[in-house]
Design an enzyme around this catalytic site. Structure first.
Site, short mmCIF file in Angstrom:
data_model
loop_
_atom_site.label_atom_id
_atom_site.label_comp_id
_atom_site.label_asym_id
_atom_site.label_seq_id
_atom_site.Cartn_x
_atom_site.Cartn_y
_atom_site.Cartn_z
N ALA A 186 0.85 -1.19 0.00
CA ALA A 186 0.00 0.00 0.00
C ALA A 186 0.89 1.24 0.00
O ALA A 186 2.02 1.20 0.52
CB ALA A 186 -0.88 -0.01 1.24
N GLY B 159 0.68 -5.24 0.55
CA GLY B 159 -0.41 -5.53 -0.39
C GLY B 159 0.07 -6.26 -1.64
O GLY B 159 -0.69 -7.02 -2.24
N GLU C 186 0.10 -9.76 -0.78
CA GLU C 186 -1.29 -10.23 -0.64
C GLU C 186 -1.96 -10.41 -2.01
O GLU C 186 -2.74 -11.33 -2.21
CB GLU C 186 -2.08 -9.25 0.22
N GLU D 275 3.82 -4.83 7.67
CA GLU D 275 2.79 -3.90 8.18
C GLU D 275 2.89 -3.63 9.68
O GLU D 275 2.65 -2.50 10.12
CB GLU D 275 1.38 -4.44 7.86
N1 COA Z 1 4.51 3.40 -0.42
C1 COA Z 1 4.92 4.58 -0.90
N2 COA Z 1 6.12 4.78 -1.45
C2 COA Z 1 6.94 3.73 -1.52
C3 COA Z 1 6.60 2.45 -1.04
C4 COA Z 1 5.29 2.31 -0.48
N3 COA Z 1 4.84 1.14 -0.04
N4 COA Z 1 7.61 1.61 -1.24
C5 COA Z 1 8.58 2.31 -1.83
N5 COA Z 1 8.18 3.60 -2.00
C6 COA Z 1 8.93 4.70 -2.59
C7 COA Z 1 10.03 5.19 -1.67
O1 COA Z 1 9.51 6.11 -0.72
C8 COA Z 1 10.95 5.84 -2.66
O2 COA Z 1 10.43 7.09 -3.03
P1 COA Z 1 11.42 8.40 -3.13
O3 COA Z 1 12.38 8.04 -4.23
O4 COA Z 1 10.47 9.48 -3.49
O5 COA Z 1 12.06 8.51 -1.80
C9 COA Z 1 10.86 4.92 -3.88
O6 COA Z 1 9.62 4.23 -3.74
C10 COA Z 1 11.97 3.92 -3.97
O7 COA Z 1 11.99 3.19 -2.76
P2 COA Z 1 13.32 3.01 -1.85
O8 COA Z 1 12.87 2.78 -0.45
O9 COA Z 1 14.23 4.16 -2.09
O10 COA Z 1 13.93 1.69 -2.48
P3 COA Z 1 14.89 0.64 -1.73
O11 COA Z 1 15.41 -0.25 -2.80
O12 COA Z 1 15.87 1.33 -0.86
O13 COA Z 1 13.91 -0.20 -0.76
C11 COA Z 1 11.92 -1.40 -0.20
C12 COA Z 1 12.89 -0.99 -1.32
C13 COA Z 1 10.74 -2.14 -0.86
C14 COA Z 1 12.65 -2.33 0.78
C15 COA Z 1 11.45 -0.16 0.53
O14 COA Z 1 11.00 0.80 -0.43
C16 COA Z 1 10.29 -0.39 1.49
O15 COA Z 1 10.49 -0.92 2.57
N6 COA Z 1 9.08 0.03 1.08
C17 COA Z 1 7.91 -0.09 1.92
C18 COA Z 1 7.34 -1.49 1.87
C19 COA Z 1 6.18 -1.62 2.85
O16 COA Z 1 6.31 -1.39 4.04
N7 COA Z 1 5.00 -2.03 2.31
C20 COA Z 1 3.83 -2.25 3.08
C21 COA Z 1 3.03 -1.01 3.19
S1 COA Z 1 1.58 -1.24 4.14
#
Ligand code: COA
Length: 259
Positions: free
Chosen positions: A67, A110, A113, A133
């Protein structure tokens, strides 16, 4: 239907590729994206041009990173109760056509999921599944606590959801979360090959088997076996059964009409 968060392409075999398309946000799903996913899968059953669906993500890094976390700030108890997210994953699960997740990177929250609601998951070597989450003070709300436990067992689901364990591609195959791991550049063709194999089934047989397999997750054995017996009886009254048997005996491919 208008699509702002997904791309849709349909090939000559009627295999639709539905691609989450916000690569700059690792294809994270906001409310509009969930609505688009829900609407697409609500309509797919009625679409004669779509025979199977592959869900994937744009770019080389992520399937769907969950999400959209920035949109979580607007979440309230009331609007969460009417969220399209669990409806969308349920619509995927209930789709009467084959649905394959081609997981091309992070499948977090998500995204994990959505993949879990598909019939099969084929992963590229860089795929990672995770459900982080609880570290955000919420919980998986699109079927994660339920479908994951049934797919990989409650112990492994607890490792993922409660202890934050991420599952990489090879491990996903070894625990049955994914059926196949392939190089990223062959992921879509591998998913299409599998979709074509699923399309070789008689459509009525396919739909009944899919419902029976899904029902096996919650039905008791006696009820499940009775549903299976009734479903087999239904297939034995179809033209498709006649065609399938004749085709075998005549050493040719069956041409099913779904009747
Ligand atoms: N929602 C919104 N933005 C997200 C996102 C999410 N779930 N996942 C990644 N992004 C965005 C980041 O904020 C970043 O944006 P920016 O460039 O404007 O800062 C961009 O996508 C790239 O992500 P980044 O975190 O820089 O990549 P990474 O390779 O370092 O890490 C992840 C990848 C997937 C490990 C990390 O992005 C992450 O933990 N994301 C959240 C996953 C999550 O918690 N999902 C469940 C949500 S309920």
């Amino acid at each position: 239907m208008e699509l702002n968060n997904f791309l849709l392409s349909i090939d000559e075999d009627g295999i639709a590729v539905f691609t989450a398309n916000r690569p700059e946000k690792l294809n994270a799903m906001d409310a509009t994206a969930w609505h688009e996913l829900l609407t697409f899968f609500t309509q797919v059953n009625e679409r004669p041009d779509v025979h199977a669906v592959i869900i994937t993500g744009a770019g080389e890094k992520a399937f769907i990173a969950g999400a959209d976390i920035s949109a979580l700030r607007e979440k309230t108890p009331a609007n969460t109760l009417s969220s399209p997210a669990p409806l969308a994953t349920r619509a995927i699960e209930l789709c009467c056509k084959p649905v394959i997740a081609a997981v091309n990177g992070y499948a977090f929250g998500g995204g994990c999921e959505i993949a879990a609601a598909c019939d099969l998951r084929i992963v590229s070597e860089n795929a990672v599944f995770g459900l982080p989450e609880v570290t955000l003070g919420i919980l998986p709300g699109a079927g994660g606590t339920q479908r994951l436990a049934k797919l990989i067992g409650v112990g492994r689901a607890k490792e993922m959801i409660l202890a934050g364990k991420n599952i990489k591609a090879q491990e996903a195959v070894s625990i049955g979360l994914a059926s196949q791991c392939v190089p990223l550049d062959t992921l879509l063709s591998a998913a299409k090959q599998t979709a074509k194999r699923m399309l070789a089934a008689g459509p009525i047989s396919f739909q009944l088997c899919k419902k029976l397999l899904d029902a096996s997750m919650s039905a008791d054995l006696e009820s499940g076996l009775w549903m299976e017996c009734l479903s087999l009886a239904v297939t034995c009254g179809t033209q498709d059964k006649h065609e399938g048997v004749q085709a075998f005996l005549e050493k040719r491919l069956a041409s099913f009409q779904g009747k």
